[in-house]
Design an enzyme around this catalytic site. Structure first.
Site, PDB file in Angstrom:
ATOM      1  N   TYR A 197      -1.434  -0.909  10.503  1.00 34.50           N
ATOM      2  CA  TYR A 197      -1.509  -1.146   9.047  1.00 34.50           C
ATOM      3  C   TYR A 197      -0.248  -0.645   8.345  1.00 34.50           C
ATOM      4  O   TYR A 197       0.308  -1.342   7.495  1.00 34.50           O
ATOM      5  CB  TYR A 197      -2.763  -0.474   8.493  1.00 34.50           C
ATOM      6  CG  TYR A 197      -3.052  -0.772   7.035  1.00 34.50           C
ATOM      7  CD1 TYR A 197      -3.555  -2.017   6.648  1.00 34.50           C
ATOM      8  CD2 TYR A 197      -2.854   0.184   6.053  1.00 34.50           C
ATOM      9  CE1 TYR A 197      -3.849  -2.285   5.312  1.00 34.50           C
ATOM     10  CE2 TYR A 197      -3.143  -0.073   4.721  1.00 34.50           C
ATOM     11  CZ  TYR A 197      -3.645  -1.315   4.355  1.00 34.50           C
ATOM     12  OH  TYR A 197      -3.935  -1.582   3.032  1.00 34.50           O
TER      13      TYR A 197
ATOM     14  N   SER B  80       0.869  -1.183   0.000  1.00 35.31           N
ATOM     15  CA  SER B  80       0.000   0.000   0.000  1.00 35.31           C
ATOM     16  C   SER B  80       0.902   1.227   0.000  1.00 35.31           C
ATOM     17  O   SER B  80       2.060   1.153   0.448  1.00 35.31           O
ATOM     18  CB  SER B  80      -0.863   0.000   1.275  1.00 35.31           C
ATOM     19  OG  SER B  80      -1.429   1.281   1.500  1.00 35.31           O
TER      20      SER B  80
HETATM   21  N1  LIG Z   1      -9.137  -1.372  -0.783  1.00 30.51           N
HETATM   22  C1  LIG Z   1      -8.141  -0.487  -0.707  1.00 30.51           C
HETATM   23  O1  LIG Z   1      -8.323   0.735  -0.687  1.00 30.51           O
HETATM   24  C2  LIG Z   1      -6.731  -0.970  -0.650  1.00 30.51           C
HETATM   25  C3  LIG Z   1      -5.681  -0.049  -0.870  1.00 30.51           C
HETATM   26  C4  LIG Z   1      -4.355  -0.501  -0.807  1.00 30.51           C
HETATM   27  C5  LIG Z   1      -4.106  -1.829  -0.531  1.00 30.51           C
HETATM   28  N2  LIG Z   1      -5.154  -2.681  -0.325  1.00 30.51           N
HETATM   29  C6  LIG Z   1      -4.837  -4.066  -0.015  1.00 30.51           C
HETATM   30  O2  LIG Z   1      -5.404  -4.917  -0.989  1.00 30.51           O
HETATM   31  C7  LIG Z   1      -5.701  -6.176  -0.393  1.00 30.51           C
HETATM   32  C8  LIG Z   1      -7.146  -6.577  -0.703  1.00 30.51           C
HETATM   33  O3  LIG Z   1      -8.015  -5.581  -0.177  1.00 30.51           O
HETATM   34  P1  LIG Z   1      -9.573  -5.557  -0.503  1.00 30.51           P
HETATM   35  O4  LIG Z   1     -10.017  -4.154  -0.473  1.00 30.51           O
HETATM   36  O5  LIG Z   1      -9.855  -6.387  -1.724  1.00 30.51           O
HETATM   37  O6  LIG Z   1     -10.141  -6.288   0.799  1.00 30.51           O
HETATM   38  P2  LIG Z   1     -11.314  -7.380   0.950  1.00 30.51           P
HETATM   39  O7  LIG Z   1     -12.370  -7.123  -0.047  1.00 30.51           O
HETATM   40  O8  LIG Z   1     -11.679  -7.431   2.385  1.00 30.51           O
HETATM   41  O9  LIG Z   1     -10.575  -8.736   0.539  1.00 30.51           O
HETATM   42  C9  LIG Z   1      -9.757  -9.449   1.401  1.00 30.51           C
HETATM   43  C10 LIG Z   1     -10.101 -10.907   1.248  1.00 30.51           C
HETATM   44  O10 LIG Z   1      -9.202 -11.662   2.065  1.00 30.51           O
HETATM   45  C11 LIG Z   1      -9.942 -12.703   2.653  1.00 30.51           C
HETATM   46  N3  LIG Z   1      -9.316 -13.134   3.899  1.00 30.51           N
HETATM   47  C12 LIG Z   1      -9.201 -12.445   5.065  1.00 30.51           C
HETATM   48  N4  LIG Z   1      -8.529 -13.168   5.974  1.00 30.51           N
HETATM   49  C13 LIG Z   1      -8.236 -14.333   5.367  1.00 30.51           C
HETATM   50  C14 LIG Z   1      -7.564 -15.490   5.783  1.00 30.51           C
HETATM   51  N5  LIG Z   1      -7.019 -15.593   7.000  1.00 30.51           N
HETATM   52  N6  LIG Z   1      -7.456 -16.527   4.919  1.00 30.51           N
HETATM   53  C15 LIG Z   1      -7.984 -16.447   3.676  1.00 30.51           C
HETATM   54  N7  LIG Z   1      -8.634 -15.366   3.225  1.00 30.51           N
HETATM   55  C16 LIG Z   1      -8.752 -14.317   4.058  1.00 30.51           C
HETATM   56  C17 LIG Z   1     -11.307 -12.131   2.905  1.00 30.51           C
HETATM   57  O11 LIG Z   1     -12.152 -13.231   3.000  1.00 30.51           O
HETATM   58  P3  LIG Z   1     -13.711 -13.212   3.319  1.00 30.51           P
HETATM   59  O12 LIG Z   1     -14.179 -11.785   3.312  1.00 30.51           O
HETATM   60  O13 LIG Z   1     -14.242 -13.985   2.195  1.00 30.51           O
HETATM   61  O14 LIG Z   1     -13.878 -13.866   4.626  1.00 30.51           O
HETATM   62  C18 LIG Z   1     -11.514 -11.246   1.685  1.00 30.51           C
HETATM   63  O15 LIG Z   1     -12.142 -11.983   0.662  1.00 30.51           O
HETATM   64  C19 LIG Z   1      -5.384  -6.018   1.096  1.00 30.51           C
HETATM   65  O16 LIG Z   1      -4.071  -6.472   1.347  1.00 30.51           O
HETATM   66  C20 LIG Z   1      -5.427  -4.514   1.304  1.00 30.51           C
HETATM   67  O17 LIG Z   1      -4.630  -4.099   2.387  1.00 30.51           O
HETATM   68  C21 LIG Z   1      -6.444  -2.286  -0.380  1.00 30.51           C
END
Ligand SMILES: NC(=O)c1ccc[n+]([C@@H]2O[C@H](COP(=O)([O-])OP(=O)(O)OC[C@H]3O[C@@H](n4cnc5c(N)ncnc54)[C@H](OP(=O)(O)O)[C@@H]3O)[C@@H](O)[C@H]2O)c1
Length: 261
Positions: free
Chosen positions: A165, A151
């Protein structure tokens, strides 16, 4: 040679850890569209299944597995299932993480349980899934690709209670360089993308606040937050032969935000 063919992933298998999430599912669809067989591992079975349906609707083969990738045995089970179904594993994308908006605390008060949860979700998930996948890549001897999701918070502070974070993502960026160095002799490249805010449910609570969104967008030269599709081009580059001589790199995908700092 057709230069675009270097981005194709036909005959490759990609594990998308966290493939049930907003960013992970967009990545799984894109990798499948480029020809890869997809193994999608995510915690909640319904989320994994729904994402797998999107991947297969886009014409790719997809194996969805409900698993907790912070547990070594679970990550091993996912990798074994990938080998059983596709015969090989070439790519791992670590898209488990986030959570920061749910545990906002002043830095001087940041509580240990919230700290441990964020570290587990963002750092241990990346570590454990990658270790399982890379052990298999090294055993098979055919090289591979690791793509982490860091990030911009790995390099930028934010006035919003994000201590755990930023520490976790800083560690993900550091591990990207460390792993690139250690695994280069095995033909395994390790890179990361580092987005700014991407419009997903994970960060909706912050982005729905008009003052927060306006402040954020005002600092981004391209004048908007990210969309999941903004990540796809970089993902295909880093996971394909197009990036054969690139390793240990962290690409910010942030509309120019970090360029202004
Ligand atoms: N969204 C942003 O603005 C943003 C910006 C920069 C970086 N990121 C990074 O991008 C990545 C994805 O973010 P996102 O926005 O797509 O989040 P998200 O929609 O919450 O996706 C994360 C996924 O990881 C799964 N998960 C959580 N714990 C787990 C575990 N122990 N084992 C297996 N699966 C697990 C969740 O599963 P379930 O929900 O199905 O239980 C969810 O499907 C993260 O690393 C985040 O820090 C996001």
């Amino acid at each position: 040679m057709d230069p675009l063919s270097t981005f194709r992933l036909d005959g490759r298998t990609a594990l998308v850890s966290g493939g049930g999430g907003a960013i992970g599912s967009a990545i799984a669809v894109a990798l499948g569209g480029a020809g890869a067989g997809i193994v999608l591992a995510s915690r909640t079975p319904d989320h994994a299944r729904a994402a797998a349906e999107r991947v297969t609707a886009a014409g790719a083969e997809c194996l969805a597995i409900a698993a907790d990738v912070t547990a070594e045995a679970e990550a091993e089970r996912v990798v074994s299932a990938a080998i059983e179904r596709f015969g090989r594993l070439d790519i791992v994308v670590n898209a488990v993480g986030g959570g920061a908006g749910k545990v906002l605390f002043a830095a001087q008060e940041y509580p240990r349980d919230a700290w441990d949860w964020i570290m587990e979700l963002n750092l241990r998930s990346t570590l454990v899934a990658t270790q399982a996948a890379v052990r298999e890549m090294i055993r098979a001897g055919h090289g591979g690709r690791v793509l982490n999701i860091s990030s911009v918070r790995a390099q930028l502070g934010i006035a919003a209670g994000y201590s755990a974070y930023v520490a976790a993502k800083g560690a993900v960026s550091s591990l990207t360089r460390q792993w690139a160095t250690e695994w280069a002799p095995h033909g395994i490249t390790v890179n990361a993308i580092a987005p700014t805010f991407v419009d997903t449910p994970q960060v909706a609570m912050l982005l729905d606040d008009p003052a927060f969104r306006a402040g954020l967008v005002g600092r981004i030269p391209l004048g908007r937050v990210g969309e999941t599709d903004d990540l796809v081009g970089a993902v295909l580059f880093f996971t394909s032969a197009a990036s054969s001589f690139v390793t240990g790199q962290i690409l910010t995908i942030d509309g120019g935000l970090t360029a202004t700092q």
